[in-house]
Write a protein that holds these residues in place. Structure first.
Motif, PDB file in Angstrom:
ATOM      1  N   PRO A 124     -21.993  18.339 115.026  1.00 24.72           N
ATOM      2  CA  PRO A 124     -23.453  18.392 114.915  1.00 24.72           C
ATOM      3  C   PRO A 124     -24.063  17.217 114.156  1.00 24.72           C
ATOM      4  CG  PRO A 124     -22.537  20.569 114.582  1.00 24.72           C
ATOM      5  CD  PRO A 124     -21.371  19.634 114.658  1.00 24.72           C
ATOM      6  N   CYS A 125     -23.353  16.707 113.134  1.00 24.91           N
ATOM      7  CA  CYS A 125     -23.920  15.608 112.348  1.00 24.91           C
ATOM      8  C   CYS A 125     -24.016  14.305 113.136  1.00 24.91           C
ATOM      9  CB  CYS A 125     -23.135  15.398 111.059  1.00 24.91           C
ATOM     10  SG  CYS A 125     -21.371  15.141 111.303  1.00 24.91           S
ATOM     11  N   ALA A 126     -23.420  14.241 114.333  1.00 25.45           N
ATOM     12  CA  ALA A 126     -23.620  13.071 115.190  1.00 25.45           C
ATOM     13  C   ALA A 126     -25.014  13.084 115.801  1.00 25.45           C
ATOM     14  CB  ALA A 126     -22.568  13.049 116.302  1.00 25.45           C
ATOM     15  N   PHE A 127     -25.633  14.265 115.843  1.00 26.64           N
ATOM     16  CA  PHE A 127     -26.952  14.409 116.454  1.00 26.64           C
ATOM     17  C   PHE A 127     -28.081  14.415 115.428  1.00 26.64           C
ATOM     18  CE2 PHE A 127     -23.839  16.616 119.174  1.00 26.64           C
ATOM     19  CZ  PHE A 127     -24.000  15.885 120.345  1.00 26.64           C
ATOM     20  N   VAL A 175     -27.517  20.650 123.946  1.00 31.81           N
ATOM     21  CA  VAL A 175     -27.846  19.724 122.859  1.00 31.81           C
ATOM     22  C   VAL A 175     -29.317  19.331 122.899  1.00 31.81           C
ATOM     23  CG1 VAL A 175     -27.482  17.347 122.077  1.00 31.81           C
ATOM     24  CG2 VAL A 175     -25.517  18.838 122.523  1.00 31.81           C
ATOM     25  N   ALA A 176     -29.846  19.136 124.111  1.00 32.68           N
ATOM     26  CA  ALA A 176     -31.219  18.663 124.277  1.00 32.68           C
ATOM     27  C   ALA A 176     -32.251  19.783 124.250  1.00 32.68           C
ATOM     28  CB  ALA A 176     -31.341  17.892 125.592  1.00 32.68           C
ATOM     29  N   HIS A 229     -19.859  19.505 130.940  1.00 30.17           N
ATOM     30  CA  HIS A 229     -20.578  18.386 130.331  1.00 30.17           C
ATOM     31  C   HIS A 229     -22.087  18.514 130.562  1.00 30.17           C
ATOM     32  CE1 HIS A 229     -21.534  14.422 128.886  1.00 30.17           C
ATOM     33  NE2 HIS A 229     -21.947  14.033 130.072  1.00 30.17           N
ATOM     34  N   ALA A 230     -22.468  18.934 131.763  1.00 31.75           N
ATOM     35  CA  ALA A 230     -23.896  19.101 132.057  1.00 31.75           C
ATOM     36  C   ALA A 230     -24.500  20.197 131.185  1.00 31.75           C
ATOM     37  CB  ALA A 230     -24.090  19.423 133.538  1.00 31.75           C
ATOM     38  N   LEU A 231     -23.781  21.308 131.029  1.00 30.85           N
ATOM     39  CA  LEU A 231     -24.269  22.402 130.196  1.00 30.85           C
ATOM     40  C   LEU A 231     -24.333  21.988 128.735  1.00 30.85           C
ATOM     41  CD1 LEU A 231     -25.174  25.312 129.812  1.00 30.85           C
ATOM     42  CD2 LEU A 231     -22.757  25.980 129.728  1.00 30.85           C
TER      43      LEU A 231
END
Length: 270
Positions: free
Chosen positions: A238-241, A29-30, A22-24
């Motif tokens: 990806p479309c959530a971001f 994403v960021a 989750h951290a990776l």
């Protein structure tokens, strides 16, 4: 697809392994050129004059390449050098491999079903600046169950809606069956180049307490078709971001009647 999103079984401590994953995932994403930085997908068929809004140069599509013409005053670089003339561009594998840049922005050439487009990744995108993290349910062993993959006799393509409102073909290679909550379930899945699986699915939480659909990426099955179906690693598409991705919706049969209250659920703050 990136292998870092593929489920990795751990015999040591699954909960700790999930926290690392989750951290990776959040870090990826960021990243400056992660999905949050996508500010536009420009289909060249929509710009027959070669001009793309807010992107310098003239962009023309041919059957086998995109031809970019620009002068030094346009400020575009190709392979790190200023462009003053013409260059032929093939498909880029992603922002990291993009040949064309405009300052910090990376202009990525893509092709889908014979159509060419240019994607604009900007590290200063508003979505990236506003990102607060991914709302994900902590690891729970009951969401990781044995699964069995049964390939189709031949690959199939089904037409599904996409996040941009268009319909496109989705290739499917087989069926993944598993037992969850005392009931049998199946998902139609695609097979990636490395043998891993990819499912687009929805469930009873979709659009309620989770995003409207999600992705699942089980590891490559063994010779007998066995793999692990771990919804703790359900992924936001990806479309959530960013609104400019063209994610496929779940194919027929991939909307589960049960609640999958696991994995990535939404962006924090939404």
């Amino acid at each position: 697809m990136s292998t870092q999103h593929t489920e990795q079984a751990s015999d040591m401590d699954p909960a700790a392994d999930w926290k690392r994953w989750h951290a990776l995932r959040t870090e990826t994403v960021a990243a400056p050129y992660g999905p949050l930085s996508l500010t536009g997908t420009h289909w060249l068929a929509d710009h027959p004059d070669g001009s793309i809004p807010d992107i310098p140069g003239q962009w023309a599509e041919t059957p086998d390449a995109v031809v970019l013409t620009a002068g030094a005053e346009d400020g575009l670089t190709v392979d790190g050098a200023p462009l003053d003339g013409e260059v032929r561009l093939a498909v880029d594998s992603g922002p990291a491999a993009a040949r064309v840049a405009h300052g910090e922005r990376r202009l990525v050439v893509i092709r889908r079903e014979g159509l060419w487009a240019v994607r604009d990744f900007d590290p200063d995108a508003a979505a990236r600046r506003a990102f607060k993290g991914i709302d994900a349910t902590p690891y729970d062993a009951r969401w990781a169950v044995p699964g069995r993959f049964t390939p189709y006799g031949e690959d199939r393509t089904v037409t599904v809606g996409n996040a941009d409102g268009k319909e496109r073909g989705l290739g499917l290679g087989g069926e993944l069956s598993f037992r969850l909550g005392g009931a049998e379930h199946t998902l139609q899945v695609s097979v990636e180049a490395d043998g891993s699986l990819w499912a687009v699915f929805a469930d009873a939480t979709s659009g309620v307490s989770s995003y409207r659909f999600r992705f699942l990426r089980p590891a490559a099955p063994d010779a007998e078709g066995r793999t692990t179906v771990d919804f703790n690693r359900a992924l936001l598409p990806p479309c959530a971001f960013a609104d400019h991705f063209i994610c496929p919706f779940p194919p027929p049969g991939n909307t589960l009647a049960t609640e999958i209250a696991a994995g990535e659920r939404n962006l924090l703050g939404r």
